[in-house]
Design an enzyme around this catalytic site. Structure first.
Site, PDB file in Angstrom:
ATOM      1  N   GLY A  25       2.534  -1.011   4.432  1.00 49.13           N
ATOM      2  CA  GLY A  25       2.609   0.410   4.072  1.00 49.13           C
ATOM      3  C   GLY A  25       4.058   0.843   3.929  1.00 49.13           C
ATOM      4  O   GLY A  25       4.719   0.590   2.918  1.00 49.13           O
ATOM      5  N   GLY A  26       4.581   1.474   4.970  1.00 46.80           N
ATOM      6  CA  GLY A  26       5.925   2.055   4.947  1.00 46.80           C
ATOM      7  C   GLY A  26       7.001   1.138   4.381  1.00 46.80           C
ATOM      8  O   GLY A  26       7.817   1.560   3.539  1.00 46.80           O
ATOM      9  N   GLY A  54       1.781   2.455  11.016  1.00 44.65           N
ATOM     10  CA  GLY A  54       2.806   3.495  10.954  1.00 44.65           C
ATOM     11  C   GLY A  54       3.484   3.793  12.278  1.00 44.65           C
ATOM     12  O   GLY A  54       4.242   4.747  12.393  1.00 44.65           O
ATOM     13  N   HIS A  88      -9.904   1.906   4.618  1.00 48.80           N
ATOM     14  CA  HIS A  88      -8.642   2.064   5.357  1.00 48.80           C
ATOM     15  C   HIS A  88      -8.834   3.114   6.458  1.00 48.80           C
ATOM     16  O   HIS A  88      -9.560   4.093   6.272  1.00 48.80           O
ATOM     17  CB  HIS A  88      -7.522   2.498   4.393  1.00 48.80           C
ATOM     18  CG  HIS A  88      -6.165   2.425   5.026  1.00 48.80           C
ATOM     19  ND1 HIS A  88      -5.715   3.381   5.911  1.00 48.80           N
ATOM     20  CD2 HIS A  88      -5.179   1.499   4.938  1.00 48.80           C
ATOM     21  CE1 HIS A  88      -4.505   3.034   6.322  1.00 48.80           C
ATOM     22  NE2 HIS A  88      -4.155   1.900   5.755  1.00 48.80           N
ATOM     23  N   GLU A 107      -6.201  -4.417  10.545  1.00 54.46           N
ATOM     24  CA  GLU A 107      -5.173  -3.395  10.752  1.00 54.46           C
ATOM     25  C   GLU A 107      -5.490  -2.599  12.015  1.00 54.46           C
ATOM     26  O   GLU A 107      -6.242  -1.607  11.952  1.00 54.46           O
ATOM     27  CB  GLU A 107      -5.121  -2.437   9.553  1.00 54.46           C
ATOM     28  CG  GLU A 107      -4.697  -3.068   8.262  1.00 54.46           C
ATOM     29  CD  GLU A 107      -4.026  -2.044   7.348  1.00 54.46           C
ATOM     30  OE1 GLU A 107      -2.900  -2.303   6.910  1.00 54.46           O
ATOM     31  OE2 GLU A 107      -4.616  -0.983   7.095  1.00 54.46           O
ATOM     32  N   SER A 118       2.617  -1.928  10.670  1.00 52.95           N
ATOM     33  CA  SER A 118       4.037  -2.012  11.020  1.00 52.95           C
ATOM     34  C   SER A 118       4.675  -3.359  10.686  1.00 52.95           C
ATOM     35  O   SER A 118       5.517  -3.863  11.436  1.00 52.95           O
ATOM     36  CB  SER A 118       4.250  -1.660  12.499  1.00 52.95           C
ATOM     37  OG  SER A 118       3.936  -0.295  12.699  1.00 52.95           O
ATOM     38  N   GLU A 141      -7.080   5.450   7.438  1.00 50.43           N
ATOM     39  CA  GLU A 141      -6.726   6.835   7.079  1.00 50.43           C
ATOM     40  C   GLU A 141      -7.867   7.494   6.304  1.00 50.43           C
ATOM     41  O   GLU A 141      -8.047   8.712   6.372  1.00 50.43           O
ATOM     42  CB  GLU A 141      -5.407   6.840   6.292  1.00 50.43           C
ATOM     43  CG  GLU A 141      -4.221   6.596   7.233  1.00 50.43           C
ATOM     44  CD  GLU A 141      -3.020   5.915   6.609  1.00 50.43           C
ATOM     45  OE1 GLU A 141      -2.934   5.829   5.381  1.00 50.43           O
ATOM     46  OE2 GLU A 141      -2.155   5.452   7.391  1.00 50.43           O
ATOM     47  N   ASN A 154       0.873  -1.178   0.000  1.00 52.29           N
ATOM     48  CA  ASN A 154       0.000   0.000   0.000  1.00 52.29           C
ATOM     49  C   ASN A 154       0.911   1.230   0.000  1.00 52.29           C
ATOM     50  O   ASN A 154       1.452   1.595   1.036  1.00 52.29           O
ATOM     51  CB  ASN A 154      -0.893  -0.032   1.255  1.00 52.29           C
ATOM     52  CG  ASN A 154      -1.741   1.222   1.388  1.00 52.29           C
ATOM     53  OD1 ASN A 154      -1.833   2.024   0.451  1.00 52.29           O
ATOM     54  ND2 ASN A 154      -2.378   1.387   2.542  1.00 52.29           N
ATOM     55  N   LYS A 210       0.128   4.268  -0.428  1.00 49.67           N
ATOM     56  CA  LYS A 210      -0.509   5.498   0.089  1.00 49.67           C
ATOM     57  C   LYS A 210      -0.207   6.659  -0.859  1.00 49.67           C
ATOM     58  O   LYS A 210      -0.157   6.455  -2.074  1.00 49.67           O
ATOM     59  CB  LYS A 210      -0.069   5.754   1.535  1.00 49.67           C
ATOM     60  CG  LYS A 210      -0.251   4.516   2.417  1.00 49.67           C
ATOM     61  CD  LYS A 210      -0.110   4.759   3.882  1.00 49.67           C
ATOM     62  CE  LYS A 210      -0.346   3.452   4.633  1.00 49.67           C
ATOM     63  NZ  LYS A 210      -0.353   3.612   6.069  1.00 49.67           N
TER      64      LYS A 210
HETATM   65  P1  PGA Z   1       2.307   0.479   7.821  1.00 50.89           P
HETATM   66  O1  PGA Z   1       0.900   0.747   7.107  1.00 50.89           O
HETATM   67  O2  PGA Z   1       2.828  -0.809   7.280  1.00 50.89           O
HETATM   68  O3  PGA Z   1       3.158   1.663   7.418  1.00 50.89           O
HETATM   69  O4  PGA Z   1       2.057   0.414   9.282  1.00 50.89           O
HETATM   70  C1  PGA Z   1       0.008  -0.296   6.835  1.00 50.89           C
HETATM   71  C2  PGA Z   1      -1.249   0.253   6.230  1.00 50.89           C
HETATM   72  O5  PGA Z   1      -1.676   1.346   6.612  1.00 50.89           O
HETATM   73  O6  PGA Z   1      -1.850  -0.384   5.325  1.00 50.89           O
END
Ligand code: PGA
Length: 242
Positions: A224-225, A167, A91, A161, A203, A93, A9, A11
């Protein structure tokens, strides 16, 4: 062994050049699991003909699955025409920054299904819900108020999640993931008489990816990251095969 699904992802990250560099530095034929990349909308056109990975979007319109006077929206049909196999919906966010509620998310899921796009429905509890012990009830409600009555079990994914792990560098523990995935799997079985893929996100990194994917009822990862750097992402994807 059934294939796991490893989803990047991105983002709101990467321009055309950066995406190109990422794709050129990974040989996608090396992976045994299914790899999905969910870039920003602006890169879907560039990436629609990519080979040996699947394409996903990060959102779609709740208002129509086709077209209409909905400024700024992107329909599921538009995504389908760009070869999107998946779309991330609900999601946290989007829920927090865009105030998306379960009703809207339910409409988005229906629109995606109408266009034969596989929804990746994200659910997760806040730190408070976890602390006060109500998280399983909260997750059950999130599932029941977003998932439509009719759906194909092979074309639906749930991503657990926890909000406090996204994050933060603090992934849920093996025990926490195990408990929630078993619970979600039971809910889906009892309410819908189905079995869907349930993946974990929050994470995920090179140190925890392998252990997390070995847990029962964990069918893959939403990253994500750690998906932004091609070498890190490549290594994470490989470690889930061991
Ligand atoms: P993260 O994000 O791996 O940076 O924690 C995961 C996500 O929001 O899908």
């Amino acid at each position: 062994m059934t294939k796991k699904i490893i989803i990047a992802n991105w983002k709101m990250h990467k321009d055309h050049t950066e995406a190109q560099e990422f794709l050129e530095s990974i040989k996608f034929t090396q992976f045994g699991n299914e790899i999905v990349i969910c870039p920003p909308f602006t890169l879907l056109g560039d990436m629609q003909n990519g080979e040996n990975f699947s394409l996903g979007a990060q959102d779609c319109s709740s208002l129509s699955d086709d077209k209409g006077a909905f400024t700024g929206d992107i329909s599921a049909k538009m995504l389908k025409l760009l070869n999107c196999k998946y779309v991330i919906l609900g999601h946290s966010e989007r829920r927090s920054f865009h105030k998306e509620d379960n009703l809207q998310i339910n409409k988005k899921i229906i629109n995606a299904i109408n266009q034969d796009i596989i929804p990746i429905l994200c659910v997760g509890e806040s730190q408070d819900e976890r602390a006060n012990g109500n998280y399983l009830t909260f997750l059950e409600n999130s599932i029941e108020s977003t998932i439509p009555k009719e759906f194909d079990e092979d074309k639906f994914i749930i991503a657990y999640e926890p909000l406090w792990s996204i994050g933060s560098g603090k992934a849920a523990t093996i025990t926490q993931i195990e408990e929630v995935h078993n619970f979600l799997s039971k809910i889906i079985r009892t309410r819908f008489a189905k079995k869907v893929k349930i993946i974990y996100g929050g994470s995920v990194n090179l140190d925890n990816a392998s252990d997390i994917t070995k847990i029962d009822n964990v069918d893959g990862l939403l990253i994500g990251g750690a998906s932004l750097n091609p070498e890190t992402f490549r290594q994470i994807a490989l470690t889930t095969e061991r």
